[in-house]
Design a protein around this motif. Structure first.
Motif, PDB file in Angstrom:
ATOM      1  N   PHE A  24      46.155  31.493  42.531  1.00  0.00           N
ATOM      2  CA  PHE A  24      45.323  31.101  41.299  1.00  0.00           C
ATOM      3  C   PHE A  24      45.962  30.219  40.536  1.00  0.00           C
ATOM      4  O   PHE A  24      45.020  29.578  39.768  1.00  0.00           O
ATOM      5  N   GLU A  25      47.331  30.176  40.347  1.00  0.00           N
ATOM      6  CA  GLU A  25      48.005  29.260  39.572  1.00  0.00           C
ATOM      7  C   GLU A  25      47.600  27.978  40.006  1.00  0.00           C
ATOM      8  O   GLU A  25      47.041  26.915  39.155  1.00  0.00           O
ATOM      9  N   THR A  26      47.431  27.456  41.180  1.00  0.00           N
ATOM     10  CA  THR A  26      47.043  26.324  41.822  1.00  0.00           C
ATOM     11  C   THR A  26      45.622  25.929  41.678  1.00  0.00           C
ATOM     12  O   THR A  26      45.268  24.629  41.600  1.00  0.00           O
ATOM     13  N   ILE A  84      41.859  24.679  33.877  1.00  0.00           N
ATOM     14  CA  ILE A  84      40.349  24.700  34.297  1.00  0.00           C
ATOM     15  C   ILE A  84      39.800  26.355  33.994  1.00  0.00           C
ATOM     16  O   ILE A  84      40.314  27.293  34.406  1.00  0.00           O
ATOM     17  N   TYR A  85      38.810  26.423  33.321  1.00  0.00           N
ATOM     18  CA  TYR A  85      38.297  27.893  32.905  1.00  0.00           C
ATOM     19  C   TYR A  85      36.957  27.989  33.908  1.00  0.00           C
ATOM     20  O   TYR A  85      35.917  27.816  33.724  1.00  0.00           O
ATOM     21  N   ASP A  86      37.598  28.138  35.266  1.00  0.00           N
ATOM     22  CA  ASP A  86      36.569  28.626  36.435  1.00  0.00           C
ATOM     23  C   ASP A  86      36.399  30.034  36.244  1.00  0.00           C
ATOM     24  O   ASP A  86      37.095  31.013  36.408  1.00  0.00           O
ATOM     25  N   TYR A  87      35.164  30.361  35.661  1.00  0.00           N
ATOM     26  CA  TYR A  87      35.073  31.936  35.258  1.00  0.00           C
ATOM     27  C   TYR A  87      34.848  32.805  36.442  1.00  0.00           C
ATOM     28  O   TYR A  87      35.510  33.767  36.467  1.00  0.00           O
ATOM     29  N   GLU A  88      34.626  32.391  37.643  1.00  0.00           N
ATOM     30  CA  GLU A  88      34.528  33.216  38.996  1.00  0.00           C
ATOM     31  C   GLU A  88      36.117  33.581  39.075  1.00  0.00           C
ATOM     32  O   GLU A  88      36.126  34.716  39.585  1.00  0.00           O
ATOM     33  N   LEU A 116      38.536  33.377  37.431  1.00  0.00           N
ATOM     34  CA  LEU A 116      39.301  34.067  36.128  1.00  0.00           C
ATOM     35  C   LEU A 116      38.917  35.616  36.541  1.00  0.00           C
ATOM     36  O   LEU A 116      39.678  36.437  36.391  1.00  0.00           O
ATOM     37  N   GLU A 117      37.706  35.950  36.738  1.00  0.00           N
ATOM     38  CA  GLU A 117      37.207  37.330  36.828  1.00  0.00           C
ATOM     39  C   GLU A 117      37.829  37.912  38.135  1.00  0.00           C
ATOM     40  O   GLU A 117      38.185  38.731  38.271  1.00  0.00           O
ATOM     41  N   ASN A 118      37.910  37.151  39.276  1.00  0.00           N
ATOM     42  CA  ASN A 118      38.772  37.413  40.203  1.00  0.00           C
ATOM     43  C   ASN A 118      40.211  37.797  40.078  1.00  0.00           C
ATOM     44  O   ASN A 118      40.668  38.728  40.465  1.00  0.00           O
ATOM     45  N   LEU A 119      40.800  36.926  39.302  1.00  0.00           N
ATOM     46  CA  LEU A 119      42.328  37.270  38.994  1.00  0.00           C
ATOM     47  C   LEU A 119      42.484  38.207  37.943  1.00  0.00           C
ATOM     48  O   LEU A 119      43.196  39.057  38.266  1.00  0.00           O
ATOM     49  N   ARG A 120      41.307  38.619  37.191  1.00  0.00           N
ATOM     50  CA  ARG A 120      41.505  39.769  36.128  1.00  0.00           C
ATOM     51  C   ARG A 120      41.407  41.035  37.108  1.00  0.00           C
ATOM     52  O   ARG A 120      42.065  41.901  36.993  1.00  0.00           O
TER      53      ARG A 120
END
Length: 520
Positions: free
Chosen positions: A339-341, A355-359, A361-365
């Motif tokens: 996710f960091e990369t 990068i605010y990639d919301y998909e 970010l939701e997967n990361l959360r």
């Protein structure tokens, strides 16, 4: 209907008395109300899938058709979808059609009322109020009991069944189910589910070359029609508990083992006598072979002092504390690095872009929430802190309150005005210059007039109702972002969505650029 009470016609199997259901149970379990109730349970986590949406388009008609099929005994499962799971090990998973999932819920709900009272307390897989965490808590209690009074001679024996799901004998399983049923329609449905060959005309998704890497004894494509049940079906999880209930009864009532628990095909016995454990192992091996046509996995078993710690269900269980298994931690580290990369990019020569990639970010959360939910059952506070320190990029997207994960990239829905939206982001990104989008312009509030003048902007002629007096067209975003870089400042670009929140458009961070020195 006898409502599940024991009557004078009870059947007997292996010296145990099994309750017999009434002849009219199918009238209740195949009623439209019960079918609809199980449909709601089935769609709970599957509502956005293609098959669920197709079924829902003509929901009432489809449910009535299903009821007729169940009433007349003409129901037969549809094609399954086979795909391969790579982690934690390579294995094939079979996903049933949505309609079949409803039937799975109906059948498990029906048979569960018969079998739940028969299961031992310490069977923890796929049962209400059980599960991984309850099993680990129980195991820790067992360790304390077996080491009571400071005993140093307590041992545990951990055993596993070889190729369990692929080795289940369907005739034996059906015999176990039939021993507790008198209703012919329910019995026929159970027979259909047990003996259905899900490999017949199935749809294979993913890379087919992986199928060749699965050993024949671990694949339903090679076991034959009399062996094996599919991994991935609700019925399979239930049938696994039914199948191994005989083992549970044998260990508890014949071997008289007080400290025994099982999760699926992984089970543990504890004793203060090592020789007794070895004797039990020999008797269990014989019982499995003769009664259930199963074999122990000789490569996956251990006999050791409980003081060594017991590696069970993702934890290392000891008397006084519980640790998270190293493999679980390493899996999380690998995911966080990935996710960091994706979310943090170098922006040469001396900047970093978030990068605010919301998909993503939701997967990361979701991943973090899953792992933290696992960690909080162990003594893992220091582990969490070390992970947050190592992967400090997380602080740019989330805040943490204990084990709770709060996404800071989502603006609270209760903010009623554009100005308050701006204030929220200004507080969140206090060190940054903010490009705040309004329609076709990025605008600055009165607080940022000094920055606006440095960028060479003049006051806007149009009237503003929210104190934005300077701005520039969206098409010049890249040019003005370059000027911010030349000033050595960090920048956050706030974009504008189509959705409305309390009468104003939803806004969210688009990206953020920061000097590398500020990141460090």
């Amino acid at each position: 209907m006898n409502n599940g009470n024991v009557n004078n016609n009870n059947k007997t199997n292996n010296n145990y008395v099994w309750p017999v259901r009434g002849d009219n149970d199918s009238l209740l379990f195949f009623s439209f109300r019960n079918i609809y109730r199980n449909y709601l349970k089935c769609r709970k986590n599957k509502r956005n899938t293609v098959n669920a949406l197709k079924f829902e388009m003509n929901c009432e008609e489809n449910l009535m058709d299903l009821k007729q099929e169940l009433d007349t005994g003409t129901y037969y499962p549809s094609r399954s979808v086979c795909f391969l799971a790579v982690k934690p090990k390579l294995r094939e998973i079979f996903a049933a059609d949505f309609k079949d999932r409803i039937v799975h819920h109906i059948l498990v709900d029906t048979l569960g009322k018969i079998w739940e009272p028969k299961f031992i307390f310490d069977s923890y897989a796929c049962r209400k109020n059980k599960g991984i965490h309850a099993g680990c808590v129980r195991l820790r209690n067992f360790v304390r009991k077996v080491t009571k009074n400071g005993s140093q001679n307590a041992f545990y024996m951990q055993l596993d069944i070889k190729n369990f799901f692929m080795s289940i004998d369907k005739d034996v399983l059906f015999g176990q189910i039939a021993a507790g049923l008198n209703d012919e329609k329910i019995l026929a449905l159970a027979s259909t589910m047990i003996f259905h060959d899900c490999t017949d005309d199935c749809v294979i998704k993913g890379d087919r070359q992986y199928l060749n890497k699965i050993l024949p004894q671990k694949s339903l494509f090679f076991t034959g029609q009399k062996k094996g049940i599919p991994i991935g079906n609700l019925t399979s999880q239930f049938f696994a508990n039914v199948y191994l209930n005989a083992l549970d009864q044998f260990v508890k009532h014949h071997l008289k083992c007080r400290h025994y628990l099982r999760y699926c095909d992984d089970f543990i016995l504890l004793s203060d006598n090592r020789d007794v454990l070895l004797k039990w192992k020999s008797e269990i091996r014989t019982f499995l072979k003769k009664t259930l046509k199963l074999a122990l996995n000789e490569k996956r078993q251990s006999l050791a002092p409980v003081s060594n710690g017991i590696n069970f269900l993702g934890y290392i269980v000891r008397k006084d504390y519980v640790l998270v298994r190293r493999r679980v931690v390493n899996n999380l580290r690998a995911k966080l690095s990935c996710f960091e990369t994706r979310l943090i990019k170098e922006d040469p020569p001396s900047y970093v872009r978030l990068i605010y990639d919301y998909e993503q970010l939701e997967n990361l959360r979701a991943s973090l929430a899953s792992y933290f939910g696992h960690f909080k059952w162990a003594n893992a506070f220091r582990l969490k802190q070390s992970l947050l320190n190592r992967y400090d990029f997380l602080k740019y997207f989330f805040s943490f309150d204990g084990w709770k994960i709060i996404p800071t990239y989502k603006i609270p829905a209760q903010i009623p005005t554009i100005k308050l939206q701006y204030r929220y982001f200004k507080t969140l990104f206090a060190e940054d210059i903010i490009f705040f989008k309004k329609g076709k312009y990025y605008e600055f509030f009165e607080d940022d007039r000094k920055i606006a003048k440095k960028l060479g902007l003049k006051k806007m002629n149009r009237h503003s109702d929210c104190c934005t007096t300077y701005g520039f067209p969206v098409r010049l975003e890249k040019s003005f972002a370059g000027r911010i870089r030349q000033m050595g400042r960090s920048l956050t670009v706030i974009s504008e969505g189509e959705r409305y929140l309390t009468g104003i458009r939803q806004r969210f961070p688009k990206y953020r650029i920061m000097p590398q020195a500020q990141i460090c």
